[in-house]
Every structure is written in C-alpha cells, then in structure tokens.
Design a protein around this motif. Structure first.
Motif, PDB file in Angstrom:
ATOM      1  N   SER A   1       0.859 -21.299 -18.341  1.00 34.49           N
ATOM      2  CA  SER A   1       0.661 -19.681 -18.754  1.00 34.49           C
ATOM      3  C   SER A   1       2.280 -19.192 -18.755  1.00 34.49           C
ATOM      4  O   SER A   1       2.295 -18.000 -19.390  1.00 34.49           O
ATOM      5  CB  SER A   1      -0.122 -19.072 -17.554  1.00 34.49           C
ATOM      6  OG  SER A   1       0.425 -18.883 -16.352  1.00 34.49           O
TER       7      SER A   1
ATOM      8  N   GLY B   1       3.414 -19.249 -22.274  1.00 31.17           N
ATOM      9  CA  GLY B   1       2.823 -18.444 -22.996  1.00 31.17           C
ATOM     10  C   GLY B   1       1.541 -18.895 -23.575  1.00 31.17           C
ATOM     11  O   GLY B   1       1.000 -18.426 -24.390  1.00 31.17           O
TER      12      GLY B   1
ATOM     13  N   ASP C   1      -2.366 -19.044 -23.400  1.00 30.87           N
ATOM     14  CA  ASP C   1      -3.440 -18.277 -22.916  1.00 30.87           C
ATOM     15  C   ASP C   1      -4.518 -19.246 -22.340  1.00 30.87           C
ATOM     16  O   ASP C   1      -5.505 -19.604 -22.891  1.00 30.87           O
ATOM     17  CB  ASP C   1      -4.060 -17.515 -24.034  1.00 30.87           C
ATOM     18  CG  ASP C   1      -5.015 -16.617 -23.565  1.00 30.87           C
ATOM     19  OD1 ASP C   1      -5.618 -16.583 -22.556  1.00 30.87           O
ATOM     20  OD2 ASP C   1      -5.659 -15.423 -24.424  1.00 30.87           O
TER      21      ASP C   1
ATOM     22  N   HIS D   1       1.089 -15.095 -19.496  1.00 25.70           N
ATOM     23  CA  HIS D   1       1.180 -15.591 -21.034  1.00 25.70           C
ATOM     24  C   HIS D   1       1.688 -14.468 -21.977  1.00 25.70           C
ATOM     25  O   HIS D   1       2.422 -14.513 -22.859  1.00 25.70           O
ATOM     26  CB  HIS D   1       0.065 -16.366 -21.458  1.00 25.70           C
ATOM     27  CG  HIS D   1      -1.265 -15.493 -21.818  1.00 25.70           C
ATOM     28  ND1 HIS D   1      -2.223 -15.272 -21.211  1.00 25.70           N
ATOM     29  CD2 HIS D   1      -1.440 -15.039 -23.105  1.00 25.70           C
ATOM     30  CE1 HIS D   1      -3.057 -14.536 -21.700  1.00 25.70           C
ATOM     31  NE2 HIS D   1      -2.754 -14.471 -22.891  1.00 25.70           N
ATOM     32  N   GLN D   2       1.092 -13.216 -21.443  1.00 27.43           N
ATOM     33  CA  GLN D   2       1.531 -11.934 -22.400  1.00 27.43           C
ATOM     34  C   GLN D   2       2.935 -11.476 -22.303  1.00 27.43           C
ATOM     35  O   GLN D   2       3.599 -11.156 -23.197  1.00 27.43           O
ATOM     36  CB  GLN D   2       0.651 -10.846 -22.221  1.00 27.43           C
ATOM     37  CG  GLN D   2      -0.735 -11.048 -22.702  1.00 27.43           C
ATOM     38  CD  GLN D   2      -1.917 -10.010 -22.217  1.00 27.43           C
ATOM     39  OE1 GLN D   2      -2.013  -9.746 -20.858  1.00 27.43           O
ATOM     40  NE2 GLN D   2      -2.711  -9.894 -22.972  1.00 27.43           N
TER      41      GLN D   2
ATOM     42  N   ARG E   1       5.054 -13.990 -23.933  1.00 28.03           N
ATOM     43  CA  ARG E   1       5.037 -13.520 -25.304  1.00 28.03           C
ATOM     44  C   ARG E   1       6.079 -12.451 -25.482  1.00 28.03           C
ATOM     45  O   ARG E   1       6.612 -12.406 -26.900  1.00 28.03           O
ATOM     46  CB  ARG E   1       3.524 -13.029 -25.704  1.00 28.03           C
ATOM     47  CG  ARG E   1       3.460 -13.101 -27.217  1.00 28.03           C
ATOM     48  CD  ARG E   1       1.900 -13.410 -27.529  1.00 28.03           C
ATOM     49  NE  ARG E   1       1.394 -14.482 -27.142  1.00 28.03           N
ATOM     50  CZ  ARG E   1      -0.062 -14.965 -27.204  1.00 28.03           C
ATOM     51  NH1 ARG E   1      -0.850 -14.015 -27.473  1.00 28.03           N
ATOM     52  NH2 ARG E   1      -0.491 -16.104 -26.812  1.00 28.03           N
ATOM     53  N   LYS E   2       6.271 -11.538 -24.802  1.00 36.10           N
ATOM     54  CA  LYS E   2       7.259 -10.437 -25.125  1.00 36.10           C
ATOM     55  C   LYS E   2       8.514 -10.937 -24.930  1.00 36.10           C
ATOM     56  O   LYS E   2       9.717 -10.511 -25.548  1.00 36.10           O
ATOM     57  CB  LYS E   2       6.932  -9.090 -24.146  1.00 36.10           C
ATOM     58  CG  LYS E   2       5.414  -8.730 -24.098  1.00 36.10           C
ATOM     59  CD  LYS E   2       5.626  -7.391 -24.826  1.00 36.10           C
ATOM     60  CE  LYS E   2       4.061  -6.751 -24.428  1.00 36.10           C
ATOM     61  NZ  LYS E   2       3.764  -6.499 -25.720  1.00 36.10           N
TER      62      LYS E   2
ATOM     63  N   HIS F   1       4.987 -23.447 -27.620  1.00 39.82           N
ATOM     64  CA  HIS F   1       3.819 -22.814 -27.841  1.00 39.82           C
ATOM     65  C   HIS F   1       4.042 -21.480 -28.555  1.00 39.82           C
ATOM     66  O   HIS F   1       3.418 -21.076 -29.635  1.00 39.82           O
ATOM     67  CB  HIS F   1       2.854 -22.687 -26.763  1.00 39.82           C
ATOM     68  CG  HIS F   1       1.721 -21.990 -26.772  1.00 39.82           C
ATOM     69  ND1 HIS F   1       0.722 -22.460 -27.862  1.00 39.82           N
ATOM     70  CD2 HIS F   1       1.060 -20.931 -26.786  1.00 39.82           C
ATOM     71  CE1 HIS F   1      -0.327 -21.745 -27.855  1.00 39.82           C
ATOM     72  NE2 HIS F   1      -0.078 -20.790 -26.975  1.00 39.82           N
ATOM     73  N   LEU F   2       4.739 -20.544 -27.728  1.00 42.66           N
ATOM     74  CA  LEU F   2       4.843 -19.281 -28.351  1.00 42.66           C
ATOM     75  C   LEU F   2       5.467 -18.941 -30.061  1.00 42.66           C
ATOM     76  O   LEU F   2       5.378 -18.125 -30.298  1.00 42.66           O
ATOM     77  CB  LEU F   2       5.740 -18.353 -27.655  1.00 42.66           C
ATOM     78  CG  LEU F   2       5.028 -18.035 -26.300  1.00 42.66           C
ATOM     79  CD1 LEU F   2       6.213 -17.419 -25.263  1.00 42.66           C
ATOM     80  CD2 LEU F   2       3.953 -17.052 -26.462  1.00 42.66           C
ATOM     81  N   ARG F   3       6.133 -20.143 -30.517  1.00 40.99           N
ATOM     82  CA  ARG F   3       6.769 -20.283 -31.602  1.00 40.99           C
ATOM     83  C   ARG F   3       5.772 -20.672 -32.695  1.00 40.99           C
ATOM     84  O   ARG F   3       6.047 -20.631 -33.784  1.00 40.99           O
ATOM     85  CB  ARG F   3       8.203 -20.871 -31.622  1.00 40.99           C
ATOM     86  CG  ARG F   3       8.960 -20.630 -30.814  1.00 40.99           C
ATOM     87  CD  ARG F   3      10.539 -21.233 -31.049  1.00 40.99           C
ATOM     88  NE  ARG F   3      11.218 -21.463 -29.976  1.00 40.99           N
ATOM     89  CZ  ARG F   3      12.500 -21.825 -29.893  1.00 40.99           C
ATOM     90  NH1 ARG F   3      12.835 -22.404 -30.920  1.00 40.99           N
ATOM     91  NH2 ARG F   3      13.234 -21.952 -28.593  1.00 40.99           N
TER      92      ARG F   3
ATOM     93  N   ARG G   1       3.213 -20.825 -35.533  1.00 42.33           N
ATOM     94  CA  ARG G   1       2.743 -19.952 -36.499  1.00 42.33           C
ATOM     95  C   ARG G   1       1.502 -20.121 -36.797  1.00 42.33           C
ATOM     96  O   ARG G   1       0.763 -19.375 -37.167  1.00 42.33           O
ATOM     97  CB  ARG G   1       3.885 -19.728 -37.606  1.00 42.33           C
ATOM     98  CG  ARG G   1       5.064 -19.190 -37.593  1.00 42.33           C
ATOM     99  CD  ARG G   1       6.019 -19.306 -38.566  1.00 42.33           C
ATOM    100  NE  ARG G   1       6.299 -21.068 -38.872  1.00 42.33           N
ATOM    101  CZ  ARG G   1       6.611 -21.582 -39.659  1.00 42.33           C
ATOM    102  NH1 ARG G   1       7.085 -20.787 -40.754  1.00 42.33           N
ATOM    103  NH2 ARG G   1       6.904 -22.755 -39.748  1.00 42.33           N
TER     104      ARG G   1
ATOM    105  N   THR H   1      10.695 -21.638 -24.779  1.00 46.74           N
ATOM    106  CA  THR H   1       9.830 -20.548 -25.350  1.00 46.74           C
ATOM    107  C   THR H   1      10.443 -19.415 -25.944  1.00 46.74           C
ATOM    108  O   THR H   1      10.096 -18.487 -26.342  1.00 46.74           O
ATOM    109  CB  THR H   1       9.129 -19.715 -24.020  1.00 46.74           C
ATOM    110  OG1 THR H   1      10.357 -19.278 -23.128  1.00 46.74           O
ATOM    111  CG2 THR H   1       8.269 -20.789 -23.110  1.00 46.74           C
TER     112      THR H   1
END
Ligand SMILES: Nc1ncnc2c1ncn2[C@@H]1O[C@H](COP(=O)(O)OP(=O)(O)O)[C@@H](O)[C@H]1O
Ligand SMILES: [Mg+2]
Lengths: 327, 259
Positions: free
Chosen positions: A210, A213, A215, B74-75, B78-79, B105-107, B109, B169
């Motif tokens: 987590s 990032g 979920d 995770h939010q 993400r920010k 992961h956050l990258r 698309r 990240t």
C-alpha cells in the motif's frame, strides 16, 4: 521465443487431451475413465481459484461454498426458469463472484488462520442455506436436471444437444477439458502479467504494497472474485454432469481437498492445481483396496509428501524458470 | 521557496498515551528536513500520520494545500507522499529488480485488464518500468545485485533497496525512517550521499535518524520531538545551540551530538 514455446506447449496439451486420451480410452474400452478425467479437470478448475487466493497470501478453505452456490444457480435457472445451461455457466460464475465481493470485503481484512477459519465456516453456512432456502428445495436437492441443450447460431449447430448424443460422457469430457485449458491459460497469463507481480507484492507484504500505491483492498477483492468465479463455474458443470445438486454435493471435506490439491501441486506453480488434483484423485482411488485403512494410509502419504516436498510435486520436475511464478 | 507540506496541530492518542501532541511545522519544497528525538518521542508515529498510515486524533496534514489526513495510504502515495519503513521492509521473495519494478505501480497508465491482455499501452509501461528500475538501481549502487533474491542482500543494501522502492513511486515527498540504522561509518557516508542525490532528483526528503553527525551534515532544517511534542525547530547550528534541546534530548554531553 517465449511465446513460440508456449504456443507449442499449448498445442501439444490440446492434442494429448482432445485426441490422444480419447483415442486411448476408446481403444481400451475404459469409458468410465471419461467420468474420472472429467472430474479431475473440473476439480482442478475449482482448485485453481483456491490457488489464486493463496497467491495473494490467503488460506482459502471455503471454495466448496462457491462450487455449491454455482451448482444451485445453474440448476435453478435451468429447471425453474428454462435457461440454456450454456448461459447459466457464466451466470453461475458471475453470481458467485458478486457474492464473494460482498463476503470478501469484510473478511479479506483478516489474515492467516483467521481468514482460514472464516472461510471454513463459509462452506458450512452454504450447506445450511441450501437446506433452509425454499428455492433450493431443501435436503431433497434439485434432481433430474436436463442435460445441456444445443447451441445454434443462424441455424448453424455449434454445440449439439447432449441428450441426443450417443456418448454424452465424451461430450462432457471435451467440455471440461476445454474449460480447464481456458482457465489455466488465463491463470498463466494473469500470474505472468503485472497483475501477478502485484498479487505477489500483496502476498509478501501488504503494508509495503500500500505504501507503493497499490489499492490492496481492491486487488484482494478482485483476486477473490476471480477465485470464486472459478468455483461457481466448476460447480455449475458438476451439477449438469450429475444432473443433480444437493446441500451435501460440496462439503467442508471438499473445501479441504481443493486446498490440498494446491498444496500438493505446489503453491508457486500455476499449473500445480492440475497435477495436485490428478494425483490426489487417482491416489485415493488406488488405495480403495485397503478398505478401512484407505483414509489412514492416504493421510500418511500426504503428510510425508508435504514434508519431503514442501514446494509441491511440481518442484520435482520443472526447472526454476518454467512455470514457476514466485521466484 | 514554497511549502510542500503543512503539519498543523497534529495529535495522535493511543488510549491514554499521547504519541504525538499538537505538533505543527511546515516543509519546504526540495529541502532535507530531519526529525530527531529520543526513543519513543513519536517520530515514527509522526511519519505514519504524514503518510496517512494512521489517522490523526486531531489536526491535519496538507500536501500542496490539499488535506491528505484521512486518506488511505495508497491514496497519499498517489498524491506523492511516500514512506519507507523503519524496519527493513521489502518484498523478500522477489528479485531486487522485481522489487523496484513492482514499486512502479503508480506510474502505470494501462489498467489491470490492459496488463492481462497485454495491450500496447501495457507493454510500453512494462518496458518503461524496466528502464526506470535499472536507472534507479544504478543510482543506488545496486545494479550488480539486480537478480539477487532480495532477502539475500546484506543489511546496508537492504536499506538502499528500501529507498529504491520509495523512489520508484516517483514521490514528491519521501519519508525515510532511520535509513542509516545498523550501518557502519563507511556505509553511512555512502547513504548520506544517496539521500543528497535523492534531493538532487527534486524530491523533498523527511528523515528520522539517530546518527547525529549524519543528521547535522545532511539536514537543511531539524525538528526536535520530545514526549510527542515539538520542542525546537531550526537549522543544525540553531539546534546544536538550543539549550532546551541539549537538556531534553541531547543530554549535557556534547559528544553525543558530534560537536
Ligand atoms: N500502534 C500503537 N499503539 C499504541 N501505542 C503506540 C503505537 N505506536 C506507537 N505507540 C507509542 O507511541 C509512542 C511513540 O512511538 P514512536 O512513534 O514509535 O516513537 P519513536 O519512533 O520516536 O521511537 C511510544 O510510547 C509507543 O509505545
Ligand atoms: Mg521509530
């Protein structure tokens, strides 16, 4: 290169399963083997679902609940509402997936033995529900389910009516094998794609997952829903083959077996459930002649196998680069 | 320089214990800000609050003016607010490279379904993650062991891998909890250079660390916690000279802060 090798392996499996084995059975006159192999194929599909929950780090002893649910959904839709069996197949899977989302949202927060215990109870709850609900017809179950009907598009018969076939066993065998191949091609793709990577991250460390990032709540539910879809899908075919479904069609013992199939084949091999189911199913039959001692001997061999091969039977034969997914 | 993070009146209670009490400070864009204090002062809790792993009892954290307290971890990630762990936390059974690839992961698309079906976007993502992972591993001096199973790495390299995972990240703010713990002098020197390098990449660094000489050389500013409360804030020199700090935390002995 990788792709070419996979394609060859797939083609070889199809030839073996759809040509060589039926030919061998025909030649030897052991038509009963169709039923046995069909069962192995279906049980391995259901076990594949359990394997996927292991893959996100959850011990799932509740797959019997979804197999039972899938069987009833298909049986009810066919007998009460006149649905085509072929349509009820995906519907049974989707119904179980939807139910598992509702059930999974609260229980997937649990880990380890706590999750295992709750899922164990789930199978029993499903059995009691099947006994109690009016639509499932209680202990008498649903019987005389018609065989799968024909599928026609523009007058063209894609699948013949099973009831008109000379050898419906062969038809069920072919259907089960195709379903198994589709299921495991999908599973292979899943674990070798980035989704597999993410599932592993979940299995190895949810907190870290987590923080990068992921979920985790969503991914857990998705994996569990796919798992339950496979349970319901397999259960629906079973109900159709036996033309019946009872509250005791899938019990806690079956749930435990689904889990053992995964253990035995190997939790880090995506094809483990096929091998595990095959060995467990035939192993049990071979020990039949021991009568009262069947279960005892069976259990001792299982325990010994797990001690000697903690990574499952697949760890014997495959090199590390093939089929293994947890490096 | 503008503020990237604003921590205001942050309080966290655990039953009767107040782990963090009414702490306020702000973090400037691209600075290295260290949080120091004795064991149990609430530093790790403060980091968990900032990265949204823990919800504050009262007060809030704003990232670029936007409230992030109360979001799921995770939010917050993400920010762009990403935490590494005090303990050595990695994906143990994956290779070093796969650890870093997973952390991209956050990258992504492409969607999950896109990855399943191997769409063009998904393939582009995978290629890009591999390239970026290799670059990060080189940056952290880990490329020689990229194919090792992560749990086999020596301690110092595990810490570096933890930072690599954080960097993958693409964070705006990275929170490093005791990244130099258990390192010898040489390893610490190297790690200090790495943290400087992280800032050079445009990342704002928040650091919890006990190694005082390292903290004093690396930090732009320092926040001092004691019993959950902020007792001082300032440049390394100001902190060294602050009598409250010397009394409460650093003790009367000057050596302990490396003077
Ligand atoms: N989850 C928790 N539940 C109860 N008490 C906690 C919890 N986390 C931290 N604490 C307490 O809060 C205080 C601050 O802990 P921590 O933030 O870990 O300190 P530090 O990182 O500065 O050593 C300690 O007294 C600790 O015992
Ligand atoms: Mg701490």
């Amino acid at each position: 290169m990788m792709k070419a090798r996979n394609a060859i392996a797939l083609a070889a499996s199809l030839v073996l399963l759809l040509v060589a084995i039926p030919f061998g059975i025909q030649a030897s006159g052991r038509a009963d083997l169709y039923y046995t192999l069909t069962s192995v194929a279906l049980l391995s599909i259901i076990s594949a679902g359990v394997w996927l929950t292991f893959y996100i780090g959850r011990i799932n002893i509740g797959q019997g609940a979804y197999a039972l649910m899938g069987g009833y959904v298909s049986a009810v839709l066919v007998t009460r509402y006149g649905f085509s069996f072929w349509l009820t197949l995906p519907l049974a899977g989707l119904f179980c997936a939807a139910a598992s989302v509702l059930i999974g949202l609260p229980i997937l927060r649990l880990r380890g033995v706590y999750f295992a215990m709750v899922t164990l109870v789930l199978t029993e709850v499903a059995r009691l529900l099947a006994l109690a609900l009016p639509i499932t017809n209680g202990a008498k179950g649903i019987v005389s389910i018609p065989l799968p009907g024909a599928v026609r598009i523009f007058g063209l018969t894609l699948i013949p009516d099973f009831a008109t076939l000379e050898n419906p066993r062969l038809a069920f065998y072919i259907m089960a094998v195709i379903a198994m191949v589709l299921c495991f091609v999908g599973m292979y793709r899943l674990v070798n794609s980035r989704i597999g990577h993410l599932c592993q991250s979940l299995q190895q460390n949810e907190e870290l997952a987590s923080s990068i990032g992921v979920d985790i709540a969503r991914l857990r539910v998705i994996a569990y829903a796919i798992s339950s879809f496979l349970g319901g899908f397999g259960g629906a075919i079973f109900a159709s083959i036996t033309q019946s479904i009872y509250p005791s069609s899938f019990t806690v013992a079956d749930s435990v077996n689904f889990m053992l199939n995964c253990f035995l084949g190997g939790l880090s091999y995506v094809f483990g459930p096929i091998l595990g189911t095959f060995v467990l199913y035939f192993g049990w039959d071979i020990l039949y002649s021991f009568g009262d001692f069947q279960l005892l001997i069976f259990s001792i061999i299982l325990i010994a196998l797990m001690l000697v091969l903690p990574n499952g039977l697949f760890s014997l034969r495959l090199s590390r680069s093939r089929g293994e997914v947890t490096q | 320089m503008s503020d990237i993070l604003a921590v205001s009146s942050l309080t966290k209670r655990y039953g009767g214990l107040v782990a963090v009490k009414d702490v306020s400070f702000s973090v400037r864009e691209k600075e290295i800000l260290s949080v120091i204090g004795p064991n149990g002062a609430g530093k790790s809790t403060l980091f968990k609050l900032i990265s949204s792993f823990v919800t504050p009892t009262s007060g809030e954290v704003r990232f670029r003016g936007e409230r992030i307290s109360g979001l799921a971890p995770h939010q917050a990630a993400r920010k762009g607010v990403v935490r590494t762990f005090q303990e050595t936390t990695i994906f143990k059974a994956m290779t070093v490279r796969d650890n870093v690839i997973a952390a991209h992961h956050l990258r992504s698309r492409a969607s999950l379904a896109g990855f399943f079906f191997g769409t063009r976007l998904a393939r582009q993502d995978e290629e890009e993650f591999g390239r970026s992972a290799d670059e990060i591993l080189t940056f952290l001096g880990l490329s020689a062991m990229r194919s090792e199973i992560a749990s086999n790495l020596p301690h110092g390299h595990l810490r570096a891998l933890g930072i690599a995972i954080g960097l993958a990240t693409n964070p705006a703010v990275i929170l490093l909890d005791e990244p130099f713990a258990g390192m010898n002098h040489e390893e610490t020197q190297r790690a200090v250079e790495i943290v400087r390098g992280v800032r050079e990449r445009g990342v704002t660094v928040l650091l919890v660390e006990h190694d005082m000489p390292a903290v004093m050389t690396i930090s732009d500013r320092i926040v001092v916690l004691n019993f959950g409360q902020k007792i001082a804030e300032g440049t390394p020199q100001e902190i060294k000279d602050n009598p409250a700090v010397i009394e409460a935390y650093l003790g009367v002995e000057d050596e302990s802060i490396g003077l």
